[in-house]
Enzyme design. Structure first.
Site, PDB file in Angstrom:
ATOM      1  N   CYS A  59     -12.929  24.403  13.785  1.00  0.00           N
ATOM      2  CA  CYS A  59     -13.855  23.487  14.460  1.00  0.00           C
ATOM      3  C   CYS A  59     -13.493  23.326  15.945  1.00  0.00           C
ATOM      4  O   CYS A  59     -13.772  24.202  16.733  1.00  0.00           O
ATOM      5  CB  CYS A  59     -13.921  22.160  13.722  1.00  0.00           C
ATOM      6  SG  CYS A  59     -15.466  21.308  14.016  1.00  0.00           S
ATOM      7  N   ASP A  91      -5.442  -8.981  -1.710  1.00  0.00           N
ATOM      8  CA  ASP A  91      -6.236  -8.916  -0.476  1.00  0.00           C
ATOM      9  C   ASP A  91      -7.568  -9.630  -0.706  1.00  0.00           C
ATOM     10  O   ASP A  91      -8.191  -9.452  -1.763  1.00  0.00           O
ATOM     11  CB  ASP A  91      -6.591  -7.467  -0.107  1.00  0.00           C
ATOM     12  CG  ASP A  91      -5.375  -6.630   0.241  1.00  0.00           C
ATOM     13  OD1 ASP A  91      -4.295  -7.214   0.451  1.00  0.00           O
ATOM     14  OD2 ASP A  91      -5.519  -5.380   0.286  1.00  0.00           O
ATOM     15  N   GLY A 126     -10.765  23.847  17.099  1.00  0.00           N
ATOM     16  CA  GLY A 126      -9.927  25.035  17.299  1.00  0.00           C
ATOM     17  C   GLY A 126     -10.773  26.239  17.693  1.00  0.00           C
ATOM     18  O   GLY A 126     -10.353  27.072  18.512  1.00  0.00           O
ATOM     19  N   SER A 173       0.842  -1.199   0.000  1.00  0.00           N
ATOM     20  CA  SER A 173       0.000   0.000   0.000  1.00  0.00           C
ATOM     21  C   SER A 173       0.882   1.257   0.000  1.00  0.00           C
ATOM     22  O   SER A 173       2.112   1.156   0.005  1.00  0.00           O
ATOM     23  CB  SER A 173      -0.927  -0.006   1.211  1.00  0.00           C
ATOM     24  OG  SER A 173      -0.165  -0.098   2.376  1.00  0.00           O
ATOM     25  N   GLY A 214     -10.737  18.286  15.783  1.00  0.00           N
ATOM     26  CA  GLY A 214     -10.417  17.081  16.529  1.00  0.00           C
ATOM     27  C   GLY A 214     -11.554  16.654  17.428  1.00  0.00           C
ATOM     28  O   GLY A 214     -12.584  17.328  17.521  1.00  0.00           O
ATOM     29  N   GLU A 274     -10.546  24.142   4.986  1.00  0.00           N
ATOM     30  CA  GLU A 274      -9.475  23.432   4.264  1.00  0.00           C
ATOM     31  C   GLU A 274     -10.014  22.529   3.150  1.00  0.00           C
ATOM     32  O   GLU A 274      -9.305  22.254   2.187  1.00  0.00           O
ATOM     33  CB  GLU A 274      -8.608  22.619   5.244  1.00  0.00           C
ATOM     34  CG  GLU A 274      -9.259  21.405   5.900  1.00  0.00           C
ATOM     35  CD  GLU A 274     -10.008  21.719   7.194  1.00  0.00           C
ATOM     36  OE1 GLU A 274     -10.421  22.879   7.376  1.00  0.00           O
ATOM     37  OE2 GLU A 274     -10.212  20.791   8.009  1.00  0.00           O
ATOM     38  N   GLY A 307       0.853   5.736  -3.652  1.00  0.00           N
ATOM     39  CA  GLY A 307       0.458   7.019  -4.251  1.00  0.00           C
ATOM     40  C   GLY A 307      -0.599   6.852  -5.329  1.00  0.00           C
ATOM     41  O   GLY A 307      -0.628   7.617  -6.308  1.00  0.00           O
ATOM     42  N   PRO A 341       8.568  -8.457  -7.813  1.00  0.00           N
ATOM     43  CA  PRO A 341       7.267  -8.201  -7.169  1.00  0.00           C
ATOM     44  C   PRO A 341       6.227  -7.672  -8.164  1.00  0.00           C
ATOM     45  O   PRO A 341       5.056  -8.014  -8.079  1.00  0.00           O
ATOM     46  CB  PRO A 341       7.592  -7.148  -6.102  1.00  0.00           C
ATOM     47  CG  PRO A 341       9.047  -7.317  -5.830  1.00  0.00           C
ATOM     48  CD  PRO A 341       9.661  -7.734  -7.131  1.00  0.00           C
ATOM     49  N   HIS A 346     -14.960  23.672   8.188  1.00  0.00           N
ATOM     50  CA  HIS A 346     -13.610  23.287   7.771  1.00  0.00           C
ATOM     51  C   HIS A 346     -13.277  23.932   6.423  1.00  0.00           C
ATOM     52  O   HIS A 346     -13.545  23.338   5.377  1.00  0.00           O
ATOM     53  CB  HIS A 346     -13.510  21.766   7.640  1.00  0.00           C
ATOM     54  CG  HIS A 346     -13.585  21.047   8.939  1.00  0.00           C
ATOM     55  ND1 HIS A 346     -12.469  20.678   9.648  1.00  0.00           N
ATOM     56  CD2 HIS A 346     -14.647  20.662   9.684  1.00  0.00           C
ATOM     57  CE1 HIS A 346     -12.833  20.072  10.769  1.00  0.00           C
ATOM     58  NE2 HIS A 346     -14.153  20.047  10.818  1.00  0.00           N
ATOM     59  N   GLU A 390     -10.440  -9.012   0.658  1.00  0.00           N
ATOM     60  CA  GLU A 390     -11.575  -8.075   0.567  1.00  0.00           C
ATOM     61  C   GLU A 390     -11.730  -7.448  -0.808  1.00  0.00           C
ATOM     62  O   GLU A 390     -12.802  -6.996  -1.185  1.00  0.00           O
ATOM     63  CB  GLU A 390     -11.414  -6.925   1.586  1.00  0.00           C
ATOM     64  CG  GLU A 390     -11.353  -7.329   3.020  1.00  0.00           C
ATOM     65  CD  GLU A 390      -9.915  -7.503   3.492  1.00  0.00           C
ATOM     66  OE1 GLU A 390      -9.704  -7.433   4.699  1.00  0.00           O
ATOM     67  OE2 GLU A 390      -9.008  -7.725   2.661  1.00  0.00           O
TER      68      GLU A 390
HETATM   69  N1  GLN Z   1     -15.318  17.345  18.499  1.00  0.00           N
HETATM   70  C1  GLN Z   1     -15.948  18.549  18.105  1.00  0.00           C
HETATM   71  C2  GLN Z   1     -17.405  18.362  17.741  1.00  0.00           C
HETATM   72  O1  GLN Z   1     -17.854  17.277  17.536  1.00  0.00           O
HETATM   73  C3  GLN Z   1     -15.185  19.205  16.964  1.00  0.00           C
HETATM   74  C4  GLN Z   1     -15.230  18.403  15.704  1.00  0.00           C
HETATM   75  C5  GLN Z   1     -14.167  18.827  14.720  1.00  0.00           C
HETATM   76  O2  GLN Z   1     -13.212  19.496  15.060  1.00  0.00           O
HETATM   77  N2  GLN Z   1     -14.315  18.394  13.484  1.00  0.00           N
HETATM   78  O3  GLN Z   1     -18.137  19.318  17.652  1.00  0.00           O
END
Ligand code: GLN
Length: 545
Positions: free
Chosen positions: A389, A152, A391, A17, A362, A517, A20, A195, A515, A154
Site C-alpha cells: 500500500c 468499565d 509501500g 486489559s 501507513g 497480509e 490475550g 483480583p 494488503h 461502557e
Molecule cells: N495513505 C495511503 C492511502 O490512503 C496508503 C494507505 C495504506 O497504506 N493503507 O492511499
C-alpha cells in the site's frame, strides 16, 4: 431468534486489559472446528467510535480489514487466522454502531412515542446483532468476545445483554468464560487470587456466573490454587484453566488450552458429542515453526515500529511465510524517520544485514523519505523487497525520481504541490469529506498480467485481495514507468487501476496496492509472503557462503 440450535460462548475479561482474550477466543474456535463443529465469532467493543478505522495505531494497533470492507479490531485477524470462519461487518460491533442504529430508528419514529432507553432498546439492539450472526448460517457455535474489562462503565450494556441471552436461551445454549490475571508478588514468590475473586464478584453482581475461568499466570496454577479459586469463584475445579504466558509462538496456545480440557469441558457443558480433535495442518505448521532448518532476517521499515500490534498481520504473515520455508525469522524493526538523516554508508550499515526489506502500509508524511531511502537501497543492492500500500506508493516515488528522471515526484498525500504527482487521489475519493469508512475498502478483484512474476507466484490469473486506501498510481505516468522497466503485475479489471508493480531487472521486487497480509494463515501462508521469504532465504544463503 429463528435458529434454535446454535450455542453461544461469551468471553469476558477482568482485572486488566491485554490478557490475550482475542487469542483465547480464536484458540477455542480452532479447537471446536477441529472437532468438526461449525463456528463464527463476534468482537463487541464498548468504545463509542463506529469502528477503529478512525483511531491512531498508537491507540488501537492495527486496523484489520475484512473481505466485505469492514475496518475492525485486530482480534478479527486472529479469528480469521486461527479458524475457517469468514468474518465481515456483522462480526464487529461497537457501542457507536449500536447507538447509531437506535438513534436513527428513533428519528424515523419507529419507537412510536416511547422513551428510548438503554434497557431494553440498546440491549435489544446488541442481542439482535448476536442472534443475527447465528441466524446467518447453520452454525453450531457463535463465540462472542466482549472487549474491555469488567467494571468499565461502557461495558455494562453488553454484559446486561449477555445476561439476558442466557436468561432467554438457558444454560444448555449459553456458556460464559472469564479471563482474569493472577499477579505474583515477586519477592514473596506468591501467586495472588484476590483480583480474580473481585473480578468474578463484579460479574456476579451483574447476574453473570462464569462457567470457566482462564486466569492468566506466569506459572502453572497448583491444584491448591485451583481449588481455592474454584471455591471462591463458584466454578468447578476442573474449569479453572491456567492461561499461561506462552514462551514462543502464540500459535501454541490452542494446545495449552486443549491439554487442560478447554474444548472438552465446553462440549460437555453443551451436552455435545466430543468427536476426535483433528488439527493436522496446524500441528504441521507448529513443527515447521519450532524446528527451522534455515535462517532469514527481514527489515520492516515503518512508522509505528515501537508498537507490537501496529503491523500485527504483517508480522504474522511473515511468520507463516518463514515456516513454509522452514526458516527461522528474525525481524529487524526500523523506524523510517531514523533513516532520514543517514548518509549512504550509515543506511547500508542499518539495513545491510537484512535479507529482505518490507515497507508496510501507513498514512501521512512522517518518515516517508526514510522509506524511500530504504527502497532505493533494496532496488540498487538487489535486496528482495515487498511493499504494501503506502509501500507501493514509496516504491513508485523512488522509481519515478531516480529512474524516470521525474525530479520531485511524489504522492499528493505527501506533497499536494508536487510537479510529478505519480500517486494521487482516486477519482471516487475526490469529493469525499468524511473520514470514517470512506476509503476504498475490502476485497477487489485483480487480474494478474500474463508473463508477470505475480502471476507465476499466485499460479492463477485472477485474485481477490483486500484494500484500505485513498491514493493510487496516476494513470498518465504508466507509459514512462513501463518504458523504464517497471511492470504492472496486476490491475483491477474494470477500472484498470494498478494494484501490483514489479521490477524486471531485480531478483524480487514487488509492491501491492492491496494488503496481502490480511489473508495469510498459518495453515495457508500467503503466496506473496511465502515467495518473498523464499527469495530472502536464498539471499541469506548466498551471503553466508
Ligand atoms: N495513505 C495511503 C492511502 O490512503 C496508503 C494507505 C495504506 O497504506 N493503507 O492511499
Amino acid at each position: 431468534m429463528k435458529n434454535n440450535t446454535t450455542r453461544f460462548v461469551f468471553v469476558t475479561g477482568g482485572v486488566c486489559s491485554s490478557l490475550g482474550k482475542g487469542i483465547s477466543v480464536a484458540s477455542l474456535g480452532l479447537l471446536l472446528e477441529g472437532r468438526g463443529y461449525k463456528i463464527s465469532l463476534i468482537k463487541m467493543d464498548p468504545y463509542i467510535n463506529i469502528d477503529p478505522g478512525t483511531m491512531s495505531p498508537f491507540q488501537h494497533g492495527e486496523v484489520y480489514v475484512t473481505e466485505d470492507g469492514a475496518e475492525t479490531d485486530l482480534d478479527l485477524g486472529y479469528y480469521e487466522r486461527f479458524t475457517n470462519a469468514k468474518l465481515g461487518k456483522k462480526n464487529s460491533v461497537s457501542t457507536g454502531q449500536i447507538y447509531n442504529a437506535v438513534i436513527q430508528r428513533e428519528r424515523r419514529g419507529d419507537y412510536l412515542g416511547r422513551t428510548v432507553q438503554v434497557i431494553p432498546h440498546i440491549t435489544n439492539e446488541i442481542k439482535e446483532r448476536v442472534y443475527n450472526v447465528a441466524n446467518d448460517g447453520d452454525l453450531d457455535f457463535v463465540l462472542v468476545e466482549i472487549g474491555g474489562t469488567v467494571g468499565d462503565i461502557e461495558g455494562i450494556p453488553f454484559l446486561e445483554s449477555i445476561r439476558q441471552i442466557r436468561q432467554e436461551l438457558g444454560s444448555r445454549r449459553v456458556m460464559n468464560i472469564h479471563l482474569t490475571l493472577i499477579p505474583e508478588i515477586s519477592v514473596a514468590g506468591e501467586q495472588k487470587t484476590k483480583p480474580t475473586q473481585h473480578s468474578v464478584k463484579e460479574l456476579m453482581q451483574l447476574g453473570i456466573l462464569p462457567d470457566i475461568l482462564l486466569p492468566r499466570t506466569s506459572r502453572p496454577l497448583s491444584d491448591d490454587m485451583k481449588s481455592k479459586i474454584a471455591l471462591f469463584c463458584n466454578v468447578r475445579e476442573r474449569n479453572v484453566i491456567s492461561a499461561l504466558d506462552v514462551i514462543g509462538p502464540i500459535y501454541k496456545i490452542p494446545f495449552m488450552f486443549h491439554e487442560q480440557g478447554l474444548d472438552e469441558i465446553t462440549l460437555e457443558h453443551f451436552g455435545l458429542d466430543k468427536r476426535t480433535l483433528k488439527i493436522k495442518k496446524w500441528e504441521k505448521f507448529i513443527k515447521q515453526l519450532v524446528h527451522p532448518k534455515k535462517k532469514v532476517t527481514i527489515a520492516v521499515v515503518g512508522k509505528y515500529i515501537s508498537l507490537q500490534d501496529a503491523y500485527r498481520s504483517v508480522y504474522d504473515a511473515m511468520t507463516h511465510g518463514a515456516a513454509a520455508n522452514e526458516a527461522e525469522l528474525e525481524i529487524i524493526k526500523i523506524d523510517s524517520e531514523d533513516l532520514e538523516s543517514m548518509k549512504k554508508h550509515q543506511l547500508e550499515a542499518a539495513l545491510g544485514n537484512a535479507d529482505g526489506i518490507l515497507v508496510p502500509g501507513g498514512f501521512g508524511t512522517r518518515g516517508i523519505e526514510g522509506k524511500i531511502a530504504a527502497i532505493n537501497l533494496a532496488r540498487t543492492k538487489k535486496i528482495p523487497f515487498l511493499g504494501i500500500c503506502l509501500g507501493l506508493h514509496c516504491a513508485v516515488i523512488e522509481f519515478g525520481r531516480n529512474i524516470c528522471s521525474l525530479a520531485g515526484a511524489n504522492s499528493t498525500e505527501i506533497n499536494p504541490a508536487t510537479p510529478h504527482p505519480v500517486i494521487s487521489l482516486l477519482e471516487e475519493q475526490e469529493l469525499v469529506i468524511e473520514k470514517g469508512g470512506t476509503m476504498r475498502l475490502g476485497a477487489y478483484p485483480c487480474r494478474l498480467t500474463e508473463g508477470s512474476k505475480a502471476r507465476k507466484i499466485y499460479g492463477k490469473d485472477m485474485i481477490l485481495e483486500r484494500h484500505r486506501h485513498r491514493f493510487e498510481f496516476t494513470m498518465k505516468y504508466r507509459g514512462i514507468f513501463q518504458s523504464h522497466g517497471m511492470n504492472f503485475g496486476g490491475v483491477h479489471p474494470q477500472s484498470n487501476l494498478i494494484e501490483m508493480i514489479e521490477l524486471k531487472d531485480h531478483p524480487w521486487f514487488i509492491a501491492t496496492q492491496f494488503h496481502p497480509e490480511f489473508q495469510s494463515k498459518p495453515t495457508a501462508p500467503h503466496p506473496l509472503f511465502r515467495e518473498f521469504i523464499k527469495a530472502a532465504v536464498e539471499r541469506h544463503k548466498q551471503n553466508s557462503r
